[in-house]
Design an enzyme around this catalytic site. Structure first.
Site, PDB file in Angstrom:
ATOM      1  N   TYR A 149       5.627   7.209 -16.581  1.00 40.19           N
ATOM      2  CA  TYR A 149       4.414   7.515 -17.350  1.00 40.19           C
ATOM      3  C   TYR A 149       3.203   7.488 -16.433  1.00 40.19           C
ATOM      4  O   TYR A 149       2.443   8.458 -16.361  1.00 40.19           O
ATOM      5  CB  TYR A 149       4.257   6.484 -18.473  1.00 40.19           C
ATOM      6  CG  TYR A 149       2.920   6.466 -19.151  1.00 40.19           C
ATOM      7  CD1 TYR A 149       1.915   5.602 -18.721  1.00 40.19           C
ATOM      8  CD2 TYR A 149       2.649   7.323 -20.210  1.00 40.19           C
ATOM      9  CE1 TYR A 149       0.669   5.596 -19.336  1.00 40.19           C
ATOM     10  CE2 TYR A 149       1.412   7.305 -20.830  1.00 40.19           C
ATOM     11  CZ  TYR A 149       0.427   6.440 -20.387  1.00 40.19           C
ATOM     12  OH  TYR A 149      -0.808   6.434 -20.998  1.00 40.19           O
TER      13      TYR A 149
HETATM   14  N1  LIG Z   1      -3.719   4.377 -27.316  1.00 43.12           N
HETATM   15  C1  LIG Z   1      -4.195   3.798 -26.214  1.00 43.12           C
HETATM   16  O1  LIG Z   1      -4.611   2.618 -26.225  1.00 43.12           O
HETATM   17  C2  LIG Z   1      -4.249   4.568 -24.932  1.00 43.12           C
HETATM   18  C3  LIG Z   1      -4.048   5.936 -24.924  1.00 43.12           C
HETATM   19  N2  LIG Z   1      -4.097   6.626 -23.741  1.00 43.12           N
HETATM   20  C4  LIG Z   1      -3.918   8.084 -23.755  1.00 43.12           C
HETATM   21  O2  LIG Z   1      -4.770   8.652 -24.762  1.00 43.12           O
HETATM   22  C5  LIG Z   1      -4.083   9.739 -25.429  1.00 43.12           C
HETATM   23  C6  LIG Z   1      -3.988   9.451 -26.918  1.00 43.12           C
HETATM   24  O3  LIG Z   1      -3.324   8.185 -27.094  1.00 43.12           O
HETATM   25  P1  LIG Z   1      -2.565   7.896 -28.492  1.00 43.12           P
HETATM   26  O4  LIG Z   1      -3.383   8.429 -29.608  1.00 43.12           O
HETATM   27  O5  LIG Z   1      -2.159   6.463 -28.490  1.00 43.12           O
HETATM   28  O6  LIG Z   1      -1.300   8.831 -28.316  1.00 43.12           O
HETATM   29  P2  LIG Z   1       0.067   8.903 -29.182  1.00 43.12           P
HETATM   30  O7  LIG Z   1       1.114   8.050 -28.524  1.00 43.12           O
HETATM   31  O8  LIG Z   1      -0.261   8.671 -30.603  1.00 43.12           O
HETATM   32  O9  LIG Z   1       0.528  10.439 -28.916  1.00 43.12           O
HETATM   33  C7  LIG Z   1      -0.359  11.491 -29.152  1.00 43.12           C
HETATM   34  C8  LIG Z   1       0.399  12.686 -29.603  1.00 43.12           C
HETATM   35  O10 LIG Z   1       1.222  13.202 -28.546  1.00 43.12           O
HETATM   36  C9  LIG Z   1       2.122  14.104 -29.177  1.00 43.12           C
HETATM   37  N3  LIG Z   1       3.331  14.356 -28.410  1.00 43.12           N
HETATM   38  C10 LIG Z   1       4.197  13.440 -27.921  1.00 43.12           C
HETATM   39  N4  LIG Z   1       5.239  14.075 -27.331  1.00 43.12           N
HETATM   40  C11 LIG Z   1       5.020  15.418 -27.463  1.00 43.12           C
HETATM   41  C12 LIG Z   1       5.724  16.586 -27.080  1.00 43.12           C
HETATM   42  N5  LIG Z   1       6.911  16.532 -26.474  1.00 43.12           N
HETATM   43  N6  LIG Z   1       5.170  17.778 -27.384  1.00 43.12           N
HETATM   44  C13 LIG Z   1       3.992  17.875 -28.039  1.00 43.12           C
HETATM   45  N7  LIG Z   1       3.274  16.804 -28.443  1.00 43.12           N
HETATM   46  C14 LIG Z   1       3.793  15.593 -28.151  1.00 43.12           C
HETATM   47  C15 LIG Z   1       2.476  13.453 -30.524  1.00 43.12           C
HETATM   48  O11 LIG Z   1       2.527  14.493 -31.492  1.00 43.12           O
HETATM   49  P3  LIG Z   1       3.343  14.279 -32.904  1.00 43.12           P
HETATM   50  O12 LIG Z   1       2.781  13.038 -33.478  1.00 43.12           O
HETATM   51  O13 LIG Z   1       3.044  15.453 -33.718  1.00 43.12           O
HETATM   52  O14 LIG Z   1       4.771  14.138 -32.554  1.00 43.12           O
HETATM   53  C16 LIG Z   1       1.332  12.469 -30.779  1.00 43.12           C
HETATM   54  O15 LIG Z   1       0.642  12.750 -31.960  1.00 43.12           O
HETATM   55  C17 LIG Z   1      -2.726   9.860 -24.736  1.00 43.12           C
HETATM   56  O16 LIG Z   1      -2.774  10.847 -23.735  1.00 43.12           O
HETATM   57  C18 LIG Z   1      -2.510   8.480 -24.136  1.00 43.12           C
HETATM   58  O17 LIG Z   1      -1.637   8.508 -23.011  1.00 43.12           O
HETATM   59  C19 LIG Z   1      -4.264   5.998 -22.533  1.00 43.12           C
HETATM   60  C20 LIG Z   1      -4.441   4.634 -22.495  1.00 43.12           C
HETATM   61  C21 LIG Z   1      -4.545   3.843 -23.702  1.00 43.12           C
HETATM   62  N1  LIG Z   2       0.845   8.289 -25.401  1.00 40.75           N
HETATM   63  C1  LIG Z   2       0.420   7.014 -25.414  1.00 40.75           C
HETATM   64  N2  LIG Z   2      -0.041   6.457 -24.268  1.00 40.75           N
HETATM   65  C2  LIG Z   2      -0.458   5.153 -24.299  1.00 40.75           C
HETATM   66  C3  LIG Z   2      -0.424   4.408 -25.465  1.00 40.75           C
HETATM   67  C4  LIG Z   2       0.084   5.019 -26.648  1.00 40.75           C
HETATM   68  O1  LIG Z   2       0.146   4.412 -27.719  1.00 40.75           O
HETATM   69  N3  LIG Z   2       0.483   6.314 -26.567  1.00 40.75           N
HETATM   70  N4  LIG Z   2      -0.864   3.113 -25.507  1.00 40.75           N
HETATM   71  C5  LIG Z   2      -1.345   2.555 -24.406  1.00 40.75           C
HETATM   72  C6  LIG Z   2      -2.028   1.208 -24.524  1.00 40.75           C
HETATM   73  O2  LIG Z   2      -2.767   0.903 -23.385  1.00 40.75           O
HETATM   74  C7  LIG Z   2      -1.072   0.087 -24.809  1.00 40.75           C
HETATM   75  O3  LIG Z   2      -0.871  -0.675 -23.719  1.00 40.75           O
HETATM   76  C8  LIG Z   2      -1.650  -0.799 -25.892  1.00 40.75           C
HETATM   77  O4  LIG Z   2      -1.131  -0.354 -27.112  1.00 40.75           O
HETATM   78  C9  LIG Z   2      -1.232   3.176 -23.071  1.00 40.75           C
HETATM   79  N5  LIG Z   2      -0.909   4.582 -23.173  1.00 40.75           N
END
Ligand SMILES: NC(=O)C1=CN([C@@H]2O[C@H](COP(=O)(O)OP(=O)(O)OC[C@H]3O[C@@H](n4cnc5c(N)ncnc54)[C@H](OP(=O)(O)O)[C@@H]3O)[C@@H](O)[C@H]2O)C=CC1
Ligand SMILES: Nc1nc2c(c(=O)[nH]1)N=C([C@H](O)[C@@H](O)CO)CN2
Length: 237
Positions: A149
């Site tokens: 990742y």
């Molecule tokens: N949440 C956090 O605390 C953090 C988030 N981030 C980054 O911020 C962004 C948003 O995070 P978050 O909202 O938690 O993300 P999620 O884990 O909720 O994923 C976002 C979306 O990615 C889509 N997705 C996953 N796999 C595929 C695929 N194969 N093809 C198309 N779409 C796909 C899913 O669509 P569906 O639901 O329709 O399957 C999902 O809705 C991400 O890029 C994440 O890496 C970075 C650090 C911290």
């Molecule tokens: N695709 C995603 N990327 C990440 C997520 C997630 O939920 N979806 N969450 C994190 C957070 O930092 C996690 O450590 C705390 O929930 C990182 N990237």
């Protein structure tokens, strides 16, 4: 002429959905992608958001989405590459598949989409055009639990800088590098303590801080090739 739409990949839940709704509240037409049909997608359609089905886990799936996008709109104001898979590493015979999935979603999809949307962004007659990539604090430091990742998010960060050079100045290209914005259902109190031990500012802040960063980048005409660390000061602790 009506405003050109903003595309958010993976916009049916969590950070992507929050930003899609706020962008629409601000008057932008919004297009999201989703993999699985569900109530959340229907609710967004009821708000007037366009939802395009897309699975970026294969090159053919990425190219099918690009075709659907071009049929959906002749221009775009911005593209936000938010779709992501946060999968822990597998140290068995699935290790290669895990890495490939991460590569496809975090690098190949943004790469191919950017190459094909340049024309759609250039057709936008508004003052600014943007591409924003969602990476992760881990892109700059690595991660012992999410090696594939973090590596593919680092690749995405590098892609962002290259596209800033390639597409500028007509298209601004930037990165947001979050950390610990929203918890997952599986995260327990011990994990929250783990996150807060590493964060200067108490985590998690919720999706509003990402929305503020997206709005800032869209509105600022003098920022490109940058990475915004929205990580509670983790990168300096
Ligand atoms: N949440 C956090 O605390 C953090 C988030 N981030 C980054 O911020 C962004 C948003 O995070 P978050 O909202 O938690 O993300 P999620 O884990 O909720 O994923 C976002 C979306 O990615 C889509 N997705 C996953 N796999 C595929 C695929 N194969 N093809 C198309 N779409 C796909 C899913 O669509 P569906 O639901 O329709 O399957 C999902 O809705 C991400 O890029 C994440 O890496 C970075 C650090 C911290
Ligand atoms: N695709 C995603 N990327 C990440 C997520 C997630 O939920 N979806 N969450 C994190 C957070 O930092 C996690 O450590 C705390 O929930 C990182 N990237």
């Amino acid at each position: 002429m009506s405003q050109a739409p903003i595309l958010i990949t993976g916009g049916a839940q969590r950070l992507g959905r929050y930003c899609a709704e706020r962008l629409q509240d601000d008057g932008h037409p919004v297009i999201i992608t989703y993999r699985r049909e569900r109530e959340a997608v229907e609710a967004l359609r009821r708000r007037g958001i366009t939802a395009l089905q897309a699975d970026f886990s294969s090159e053919s799936g990425i190219m099918r989405f690009i075709e659907a996008l071009r049929e959906s709109t002749p221009r775009l104001r911005a593209v936000i590459h938010n779709a992501s898979l946060w999968e822990a590493d597998r140290f068995d015979d699935q290790a290669g598949d895990t890495f490939e999935r991460m590569f496809r979603i975090h690098m190949q999809a943004p790469y191919l989409i950017n190459l094909h949307v340049q024309e759609l962004l250039m057709a936008c007659r508004e003052p600014m055009r943007d591409i924003i990539h969602m990476t992760d604090f881990a892109a700059s430091r690595g991660s012992r639990r999410h090696v594939a990742y973090a590596a593919t998010k680092a690749g995405l960060e590098n892609l962002s800088r290259s596209f800033a050079a390639l597409f500028g100045p007509e298209i601004k290209v930037n990165t947001i590098a979050p950390a610990a914005i929203m918890l997952n259902e599986t995260d327990d109190a011990e994990y929250l303590a783990h996150l807060n031990a590493r964060s200067m500012i108490p985590a998690p802040p919720g999706p509003g801080v990402i929305w503020q960063s997206v709005r800032y980048l869209l509105d600022n005409g003098y920022i490109t090739g940058a990475t915004l660390p929205v990580d509670g000061g983790r990168h300096v602790k």
